[in-house]
Design an enzyme around this catalytic site. Structure first.
Site, mmCIF file in Angstrom:
data_model
loop_
_atom_site.group_PDB
_atom_site.id
_atom_site.type_symbol
_atom_site.label_atom_id
_atom_site.label_comp_id
_atom_site.label_asym_id
_atom_site.label_seq_id
_atom_site.Cartn_x
_atom_site.Cartn_y
_atom_site.Cartn_z
ATOM 1 N N CYS A 1 -0.681 -8.760 5.288
ATOM 2 C CA CYS A 1 -1.202 -9.427 4.320
ATOM 3 C C CYS A 1 -2.104 -10.660 4.697
ATOM 4 C CB CYS A 1 -0.539 -9.811 3.042
ATOM 5 S SG CYS A 1 1.171 -10.664 3.706
ATOM 6 N N HIS B 1 -2.773 -16.238 -0.083
ATOM 7 C CA HIS B 1 -2.489 -16.457 1.097
ATOM 8 C C HIS B 1 -3.857 -17.622 1.708
ATOM 9 C CE1 HIS B 1 1.272 -14.490 1.391
ATOM 10 N NE2 HIS B 1 1.117 -13.902 2.173
#
Length: 363
Positions: A158, A251
């Site tokens: 990810c 993120h």
């Protein structure tokens, strides 16, 4: 009768499994017919199985509530009711490898959110906008597995989605060295603040295994298919630090990069604005129209404001400027459980359908 492909979600009760459930609700190509999980959840309705641990902001879709959860280990039973499966199980790596291969050998394509097969030489690890050409390795994988329909395709880590797209758009200028620090949301660990109160007002400077993935997986994305396997690229040299921060989703990455042929700032911005891949060309349902969006404001992208851009499937970037040690630096952001997890896997499945790798069993 629906002409949608029948989908199974293996590992459907965890956080990523729940995200699959919400993203596939009303999907134009796919319909969830089977949910499988551990023996503990098997035999209960989905609503019962996720009681008190539903982590999504939207309610469980009505059509899913009453599905009776199957045992993920009962491969033949799950395989019988579906055209392909998404896999997001929480098990030991070797167990995941064996389970996914068992589904593939049952002639069911597997689109995996797990890391277990990311380095299997003939398994494509795909960011659809960047390396769709790696899907051609599926033919070699099917030959090895002895299948006609079954195969495994995987989604990468990810965190790399917060900087790899920007670097991919600049490959013509040959990046040589990259330093990236990622500031990763707690949902990446399958948690929220209720589960993990020690993350409130805290930063943890370590995420197990994450730095190795962040340094090596981009090279596999940028590699090429040779003799039925993916050979990773040798450049650029990447070093990373991965840090857990008190954020629910998203993120963020701070990136420094040097090039063999240094581009101008204008060339970089133009490359980002114009970068698109097969999902945009094919107008796939989950594809962001603008893959990479640049913010001119000094204080963007911000995790809270910008992670949901393009339904969480867009990548955002800002603060591009020249650097005193490297050529340039910038800040990137991606939604870790949408683009970085379930949404990225759904987009891979859409691409696999469009390219003829996933079809109806009845066709």
């Amino acid at each position: 009768m629906s002409d949608k492909l029948k989908v199974g979600i293996v590992g459907g009760t965890g956080m990523v499994g729940q995200r699959f459930v919400t993203l596939l609700d009303g999907h134009p190509y796919f319909e969830v017919k089977v949910i499988a999980a551990s023996k503990n959840s098997a035999g209960r309705t989905y609503e019962e199985a996720v009681a008190n641990r539903w982590k999504m902001s939207t309610p469980i879709p009505e059509a899913i509530k009453t599905l009776v959860v199957k045992d993920a280990a009962d491969v033949e039973e799950v395989a019988a009711g579906v055209d392909f499966v998404f896999c997001a199980v929480d098990m030991k790596k070797e167990e995941i490898k064996a389970l996914e291969e068992a589904y593939a050998k049952a002639d069911v394509p597997v689109v995996s959110n797990n890391s277990a097969h990311r380095w299997t030489p003939d398994v494509p690890m795909v960011i659809p906008e960047i390396n769709d050409s790696h899907l051609e390795v599926i033919a070699a994988q099917r030959k090895r597995l002895g299948t006609t329909r079954g195969f495994i395709a995987v989604k990468p880590n990810c965190s790399i989605q917060s900087y790899v797209p920007m670097l991919s758009a600049l490959m013509a200028f040959e990046p040589t060295t990259v330093v990236a620090s990622t500031y990763q949301a707690i949902s990446g660990a399958g948690k929220n603040f209720t589960d993990w109160p020690e993350m409130i007002d805290n930063v943890i400077p370590y995420i197990g295994g994450e730095e190795e993935k962040s340094e090596q997986e981009p090279l596999r994305i940028w590699g090429e298919v040779q003799n039925g396997e993916i050979v990773k690229a040798q450049a650029p040299l990447i070093t990373t630090q991965c840090i857990r921060v008190p954020v629910t989703d998203g993120h963020l990455a701070t990136v420094f990069v040097s090039f063999k042929n240094k581009p101008s700032k204008e060339q970089i911005l133009e490359a980002w604005a114009n970068y698109k891949g097969k999902p945009q060309t094919l107008e796939l349902p989950s594809a962001p129209k603008q893959f990479i969006k640049y913010f001119e404001e000094d204080n963007r992208p911000q995790t809270h404001l910008d992670r949901d851009i393009e339904n969480g499937m867009g990548i955002t970037v800002g603060r591009l400027r020249e650097d005193s040690l490297y050529d340039y630096k910038f800040v990137g952001l991606s939604h870790n459980t949408v683009r970085g997890a379930a949404g990225g896997a759904v987009l891979i499945a859409e691409l696999l359908k469009a390219e003829g790798y996933i079809t109806s069993k009845e066709a």
